[in-house]
Design an enzyme around this catalytic site. Structure first.
Site, PDB file in Angstrom:
ATOM      1  N   ASN A  60     -41.920   6.640 -40.314  1.00  0.00           N
ATOM      2  CA  ASN A  60     -40.817   6.286 -41.204  1.00  0.00           C
ATOM      3  C   ASN A  60     -39.690   7.250 -40.907  1.00  0.00           C
ATOM      4  O   ASN A  60     -39.856   8.462 -41.062  1.00  0.00           O
ATOM      5  CB  ASN A  60     -41.291   6.426 -42.662  1.00  0.00           C
ATOM      6  CG  ASN A  60     -40.150   6.372 -43.659  1.00  0.00           C
ATOM      7  OD1 ASN A  60     -39.084   5.858 -43.374  1.00  0.00           O
ATOM      8  ND2 ASN A  60     -40.395   6.890 -44.846  1.00  0.00           N
ATOM      9  N   GLY A  61     -38.552   6.754 -40.427  1.00  0.00           N
ATOM     10  CA  GLY A  61     -37.421   7.638 -40.204  1.00  0.00           C
ATOM     11  C   GLY A  61     -36.653   7.338 -38.950  1.00  0.00           C
ATOM     12  O   GLY A  61     -36.719   6.242 -38.385  1.00  0.00           O
TER      13      GLY A  61
ATOM     14  N   SER B  14     -35.012  -2.789 -39.985  1.00  0.00           N
ATOM     15  CA  SER B  14     -34.467  -2.661 -38.636  1.00  0.00           C
ATOM     16  C   SER B  14     -32.988  -2.293 -38.690  1.00  0.00           C
ATOM     17  O   SER B  14     -32.194  -2.978 -39.335  1.00  0.00           O
ATOM     18  CB  SER B  14     -34.638  -3.970 -37.864  1.00  0.00           C
ATOM     19  OG  SER B  14     -35.996  -4.326 -37.790  1.00  0.00           O
ATOM     20  N   ILE B  15     -32.639  -1.228 -37.988  1.00  0.00           N
ATOM     21  CA  ILE B  15     -31.266  -0.746 -37.941  1.00  0.00           C
ATOM     22  C   ILE B  15     -30.684  -0.892 -36.538  1.00  0.00           C
ATOM     23  O   ILE B  15     -29.520  -1.240 -36.372  1.00  0.00           O
ATOM     24  CB  ILE B  15     -31.197   0.738 -38.378  1.00  0.00           C
ATOM     25  CG1 ILE B  15     -31.832   0.897 -39.769  1.00  0.00           C
ATOM     26  CG2 ILE B  15     -29.777   1.248 -38.370  1.00  0.00           C
ATOM     27  CD1 ILE B  15     -31.189   0.083 -40.858  1.00  0.00           C
ATOM     28  N   ILE B  16     -31.480  -0.601 -35.524  1.00  0.00           N
ATOM     29  CA  ILE B  16     -31.082  -0.729 -34.123  1.00  0.00           C
ATOM     30  C   ILE B  16     -32.212  -1.434 -33.386  1.00  0.00           C
ATOM     31  O   ILE B  16     -33.385  -1.292 -33.743  1.00  0.00           O
ATOM     32  CB  ILE B  16     -30.802   0.650 -33.494  1.00  0.00           C
ATOM     33  CG1 ILE B  16     -29.561   1.277 -34.139  1.00  0.00           C
ATOM     34  CG2 ILE B  16     -30.589   0.544 -31.994  1.00  0.00           C
ATOM     35  CD1 ILE B  16     -29.224   2.635 -33.592  1.00  0.00           C
TER      36      ILE B  16
ATOM     37  N   CYS C  55     -38.492   2.807 -42.622  1.00  0.00           N
ATOM     38  CA  CYS C  55     -39.532   1.948 -43.166  1.00  0.00           C
ATOM     39  C   CYS C  55     -40.395   2.750 -44.115  1.00  0.00           C
ATOM     40  O   CYS C  55     -40.022   3.809 -44.585  1.00  0.00           O
ATOM     41  CB  CYS C  55     -40.373   1.358 -42.036  1.00  0.00           C
ATOM     42  SG  CYS C  55     -41.234   2.595 -41.037  1.00  0.00           S
TER      43      CYS C  55
ATOM     44  N   GLY D 292     -23.629  12.955 -48.675  1.00  0.00           N
ATOM     45  CA  GLY D 292     -23.326  14.377 -48.488  1.00  0.00           C
ATOM     46  C   GLY D 292     -24.393  15.312 -48.999  1.00  0.00           C
ATOM     47  O   GLY D 292     -24.159  16.534 -49.058  1.00  0.00           O
TER      48      GLY D 292
ATOM     49  N   ARG E 103     -40.975  -2.356 -42.014  1.00  0.00           N
ATOM     50  CA  ARG E 103     -39.847  -1.947 -41.188  1.00  0.00           C
ATOM     51  C   ARG E 103     -38.525  -2.501 -41.689  1.00  0.00           C
ATOM     52  O   ARG E 103     -38.419  -3.682 -42.014  1.00  0.00           O
ATOM     53  CB  ARG E 103     -40.063  -2.430 -39.757  1.00  0.00           C
ATOM     54  CG  ARG E 103     -38.945  -2.016 -38.796  1.00  0.00           C
ATOM     55  CD  ARG E 103     -39.124  -2.663 -37.445  1.00  0.00           C
ATOM     56  NE  ARG E 103     -38.097  -2.223 -36.503  1.00  0.00           N
ATOM     57  CZ  ARG E 103     -37.622  -2.966 -35.525  1.00  0.00           C
ATOM     58  NH1 ARG E 103     -38.070  -4.182 -35.343  1.00  0.00           N
ATOM     59  NH2 ARG E 103     -36.697  -2.499 -34.718  1.00  0.00           N
TER      60      ARG E 103
END
Length: 657
Positions: A99-100, A76-78, A27, A387, A74
């Site tokens: 954030n992170g 949301s990833i999980i 976020c 990468g 936010r």
């Protein structure tokens, strides 16, 4: 080269990837501490957060407490339905926004539970706050992840800010009479009333020397970045205090054979990739066809039970186009692959929007394809692995191999190498470009250590050129050139290492990586609400690289040697033997044609030409000489075009009285 092993069998995914229980939140954050200057309204914090809607379109949280307020946006990833911030401690003394992502939060959670902590949620946010309550500022060094964190202590009226060790996530702040403000992007600050934002002339020197502003400066005199690996404390009065909780340093490991280092890298790499693939949404990857992105995708294929989604940007000019190699890797690994070609007209059309997402001048040309590949990826996934970091950690740039050769030369020979400066301009555009590259290398040869040569080699313009195009008054403010930069950032190079290559590499890791590469990826990806994770910069990978002998990283002329050897069994034969190209646009050719005409029009129409810091006629000549092929000035011309676009669109905030 060591003999190639047969490919390891893919691991069982369940054994590699942890459970998705938890809440990872990417976020943006923002806040204002008026420090007795009045009540902070929720509406103002909401306005700050609205400027970074792109960083978190899924949710917003705001908290105010008298003269303090902060909030977040936010993505949301999980635990998509949970994980709301600000998060409060059980006794409501502390509140946190961040954030992170923290990749080792489960291990920390178990440690805190063993100490008696009872958790009310399943995510990483509460673990950070519980760790802060238990260990104070010692918690930051325990976190494996990417983060910018703000903790508010309602009892002590104290704000704490912390940034991850490598600087993956950004954090800006300003301390003025109107209050102390912070945010993930500059735009969260420039909207605030009663604040002054004046262009920092020293930052302009940084920008036209290196293509970006060096931390801790920003383009504004009144705004700074919290350096990577640092924590700041802001009390109700007095000057905020800053200290480092982590500093990059080499720590040689016990002797190991080459085969042992390769196996150790492979095991750590698979473990890191497994941790960073955890999400309740699809996870893809950027695939350029180079070593680092190939390492990411190959390891993802090893630990995943479904085809990896990969995304590549190509160019019409085959000299710059790595997309056929990326496609070959994707076919070999069974990826679901997307390639798009970046045309000149597309790049020119994108340029204003690309520049806008950085809030300050940022002249890395690869920002354009990075922005474009992020846009393409965001149409299919919310998370992508990249990468970035491999070159800095494992000595993969050409400049590292050059430093190894130059550092081994006796000082008299290094001084003699500067004789190339006397060679006149040649009749061939190609020959002039080659001569220019050699001059840049030999121009740094006589410098005393790897740190000084790092600054010389990473310049986009040299001191002599800047004296030609800038006014004498502006040049006088440069404050000592390379010697001053060495004194500012690394006053004792021998304390880093007696090996000048390691001196050079540590400067790349500590300065160029957060200032250029990670800034580029964060803004370009978050502009499209895409989270990009950088597994090369996981805590285990950083510790491994800093303990590894230099010759396992740069082996003869082969950079990233240990990476190549570890991943070779997973990839098509010979795919890693190609010359490094990099994610670059064909700038020299573009600026000789329509792109150069576009940049010259910006120079004449933006108002920059009349700023009084230029020798305007000399800049006009630079455009002409580049078109004629006398020298390749494309990096400067790109930086100038970006600066003009920034100047046109820069915010015009209300000034403090």
């Amino acid at each position: 080269m060591t003999k190639r092993r047969s490919a390891p069998r893919p691991r069982d995914r369940a054994a590699v990837l942890p459970s998705c229980e938890g809440s990872f939140v990417i976020c943006g954050i923002a806040g204002l501490y008026a420090r007795g200057g009045g009540v902070v309204s929720p509406r103002l914090i909401t306005a700050q957060c609205d400027t970074i809607l792109h960083r978190g379109p899924d949710d917003q949280g705001v908290m105010t407490d008298g003269d303090f307020g902060f909030g977040m946006r936010r993505l949301s990833i999980i635990d998509i339905e949970g994980g709301h911030q600000p998060f409060h401690s059980p006794d409501h003394r502390y509140a946190l926004v961040f954030n992170g992502e923290i990749y080792n939060f489960r291990e920390l959670r178990r440690e805190l539970q063993a100490l008696g902590r009872v958790f009310e949620s399943a995510g990483d946010t509460e673990v950070i706050l519980a760790g802060y309550e238990r260990w104070g500022d010692d918690v930051w060094a325990r976190l494996d992840g990417m983060f910018a964190v703000a903790v508010w202590d309602t009892h002590a009226r104290r704000l704490t800010l912390a940034r991850d060790p490598i600087g993956i996530k950004p954090l800006y702040y300003t301390d003025q009479a109107a209050g102390f403000a912070f945010g993930s992007e500059l735009k969260t600050l420039t909207l605030l009333p009663g604040m002054a934002f004046d262009v920092d002339r020293r930052a302009l020197h940084d920008y036209f020397s290196f293509g970006h502003v060096r931390t801790p400066r920003s383009i504004y005199t009144q705004v700074r970045t919290l350096p990577p690996g640092h924590v700041m404390t802001v009390d109700a009065s007095g000057t905020p205090t800053i200290r480092a909780y982590w500093t990059p340093a080499y720590h040689p490991s016990e002797p190991r054979s080459e085969a042992e280092w390769i196996l150790r890298f492979r095991d750590e790499w698979l473990d890191t990739i497994g941790k960073q693939m955890v999400a309740d949404v699809d996870v893809g990857a950027f695939l350029s066809g180079g070593v680092d992105s190939s390492a990411v995708v190959a390891a993802m294929a090893q630990v995943s039970d479904r085809p990896v989604r990969t995304f590549t940007i190509g160019f019409p000019d085959p000299r710059f186009d790595e997309s056929p190699h990326a496609e070959a890797i994707a076919r070999h690994l069974g990826c679901h692959h997307v390639t798009r070609t970046l045309e000149l007209a597309d790049a020119q059309a994108m340029l204003p929007e690309v520049q806008h997402c950085y809030d300050e001048p940022f002249a890395d040309p690869s920002a354009v394809p990075t922005w474009y590949v992020s846009q393409i990826a965001a149409q299919e996934v919310k998370v992508a692995l990249s990468g970035d970091g491999g070159d800095e950690l494992f000595f993969g740039y050409k400049r590292h191999a050059t430093e190894r050769r130059i550092g081994a030369l006796p000082a008299p020979l290094r001084r003699l190498a500067r004789a190339l400066d006397a060679v006149p301009t040649l009749p061939s555009r190609h020959a002039n470009a080659v001569l220019q590259r050699w001059r840049k290398t030999t121009g740094s040869a006589a410098l005393p250590n790897g740190i000084a040569r790092f600054f010389a080699k990473t310049q986009i313009t040299n001191e002599a050129f800047r004296r030609e195009i800038f006014s004498a008054e502006f040049i006088a403010e440069e404050d000592g050139g390379i010697a001053a930069l060495v004194a500012e950032y690394f006053p004792d190079p021998d304390a880093i290492s007696t090996d000048t290559l390691e001196q050079f590499g540590l400067a790349d890791l500590a300065l160029n990586l957060p200032g250029a590469m990670l800034t580029k990826v964060d803004r370009a990806s978050m502009a499209h609400s895409l989270e990009v994770r950088v597994p090369m910069l996981g805590q285990g990978m950083v510790d491994l690289a800093l303990s590894m002998p230099a010759d396992m990283k740069l082996h003869g002329k082969v950079g990233k040697y240990v990476i190549r050897q570890a991943i070779a069994p997973w990839l098509p034969e010979g795919i890693l033997d190609r010359r490094k190209q990099g994610f670059q646009m064909p700038l020299a050719a573009w600026f000789a044609g329509d792109f150069g005409a576009y940049a010259e029009q910006l120079w004449r129409d933006s108002g920059v030409r009349e700023q009084g810091i230029w020798r305007a006629g000399a800049v006009d000549k630079v455009f002409a000489d580049h078109r004629a092929g006398k020298r390749d000035y494309s990096r400067f011309l790109y930086a100038l075009a970006i600066y003009c676009l920034w100047w046109i669109g820069r915010p015009k905030p209300l000034r403090a009285e």
